[in-house]
Scaffold this active site. Structure first.
Site, short mmCIF file in Angstrom:
data_model
loop_
_atom_site.label_atom_id
_atom_site.label_comp_id
_atom_site.label_asym_id
_atom_site.label_seq_id
_atom_site.Cartn_x
_atom_site.Cartn_y
_atom_site.Cartn_z
N GLU A 120 7.72 -34.82 42.68
CA GLU A 120 8.54 -34.81 43.89
C GLU A 120 9.94 -34.31 43.57
OE1 GLU A 120 8.53 -38.57 45.87
OE2 GLU A 120 6.36 -38.83 45.64
N GLY A 182 9.94 -40.37 36.67
CA GLY A 182 10.04 -40.37 35.22
C GLY A 182 11.33 -40.96 34.69
N GLU A 183 11.31 -41.28 33.41
CA GLU A 183 12.49 -41.74 32.67
C GLU A 183 12.98 -40.58 31.80
OE1 GLU A 183 15.47 -43.12 30.48
OE2 GLU A 183 14.70 -44.15 32.26
N CYS A 354 10.73 -43.19 45.47
CA CYS A 354 10.27 -42.29 44.42
C CYS A 354 8.78 -42.49 44.13
CB CYS A 354 11.09 -42.53 43.17
SG CYS A 354 10.70 -41.39 41.84
#
Length: 375
Positions: A120, A182-183, A354
């Protein structure tokens, strides 16, 4: 002239420490070094290469050339001949599957990346874009849809940058935040390479590149060494170490006060404040005890607190505080000297949390596959 195909390499990435580390094999379609090699193989010198890449980063055709010099008078013929194929390969890094405009001026993009995965990208109000750095996430935040899928694969540096390119083809972009799926610290090399590209040839001001992290020590080692030093956002969410460990079960075990000190040192070095992210959860981290602890934690810090009311997920036990309570929290903290502001998730009317849009698309694809198997 022989055109080089997109280079695919497989690398092992380890998430975690010791025996608990998870090995993730990733296939990176294209990084910056691969793009440099493609252009060199076409006969481009560094000056040609930078012009072509700069055009791409602005969302323009690769043969745009320079302001006062036609492309045919600047780029070698061999380079011009290879640009259509290169352009097609770059376009394949991020293709918009669907676009979902929000009432707040944002627009959420569901983006296909090579190998059939989806991420996204969110076009934010006031010329910003939020990009994804991973498909899924290993941190497993309990209030985040992305974490429910686990970590599926890394997103390469040029796949990250390609999200910005797609955004610039739709509207101006002056700010890029790495707060999507994500990180970023778990894909550090790719994210830092993307930041470097965007902060140089991409023309984004360094303070308008925002690196978000749950608090990986490698971040505080690497960021000060960069030529493009981004702003830093810390996902804190509570002042209580035990509660934070519960809410972010796979985040590094760094106490909130230590995390703030690490962020403070970086903020003073680069000259712009750290942004502290706090997802407001009703009855969990919105009590008066947290407000008192926030005041102590932020005293003397070069920081701003972003309060993000929880965006409900189906089947979740969490809720956002009432509007009146949110207003009271902001008023109280600002009165106590903590610069605070409410930052709602962009596009709340179009599954703005998210990972929510991707999750629905995956469910829809799986439903179609199951139906086809029954026929």
């Amino acid at each position: 002239m022989v055109f080089s195909p997109p280079i695919r390499r497989q690398t092992a990435v380890f998430i975690g420490d010791g025996r608990a580390a998870i090995q993730l094999l990733t296939s990176a379609p294209m990084r910056l070094s691969d793009l440099h090699q493609r252009l060199a193989d076409l006969g481009a010198r560094p000056v040609h290469r930078d012009v072509v890449i700069r055009a791409w980063l602005q969302g323009l055709p690769l043969d745009t050339g320079r302001r006062h010099q036609p492309t045919e008078d600047f780029l070698p013929k061999s380079v011009r001949a290879g640009l259509p194929e290169l352009s097609a390969d770059l376009d394949a890094l991020a293709r918009v599957r669907s676009e979902h405009p929000g009432a707040d001026g944002s627009s959420r993009l569901l983006v296909d990346i090579p190998d059939g995965q989806m991420v996204e990208t969110v076009l934010l109000p006031r010329d910003g874009v939020c990009v994804s750095s991973q498909v899924g996430c290993a941190v497993a935040c309990r209030f985040c849809m992305t974490g429910k899928s686990g970590l599926l694969r890394q997103v390469s540096s040029l796949e990250i940058v390609a999200q910005v390119v797609q955004a610039r083809r739709r509207r101006p972009v002056k700010k890029v935040v790495f707060m999507g799926m994500g990180e970023p610290a778990h894909n550090l090399d790719n994210v830092l390479e993307a930041i470097d590209i965007l902060g140089t040839l991409g023309g984004i001001a360094h303070k308008n590149l925002v690196f978000s992290t749950v608090g990986d020590l490698r971040v505080f080692e690497r960021l000060p060494e960069l030529r493009v030093k981004p702003a830093l956002a810390l996902s804190l969410h509570t002042t209580k170490a035990d509660l934070r460990e519960h809410l972010l079960p796979k985040a590094p075990k760094i106490a909130p006060d230590e995390l703030m000190e690490l962020g403070e040192a970086y903020a003073r070095r680069v000259g712009y404040p750290i942004q502290v992210q706090w997802t407001l959860l009703k009855g969990i981290n919105d009590g008066d005890d947290e407000l008192e602890a926030i005041q102590r934690l932020f005293k003397g810090k070069y920081a701003v607190l972003n309060l993000i009311p929880f965006n409900s997920l189906e089947g979740d036990d969490y809720e956002r505080p009432d509007y009146e309570r949110t207003v009271e929290i902001v008023r109280t903290l600002n009165h106590r000297g903590v610069l605070s502001r409410v930052r709602n998730s962009a596009g709340q009317d179009v599954e703005g949390g998210c990972g929510q849009l991707r999750a629905r698309a995956v469910d829809a694809d799986n439903t179609l596959v199951n139906i086809s198997r029954l026929r």
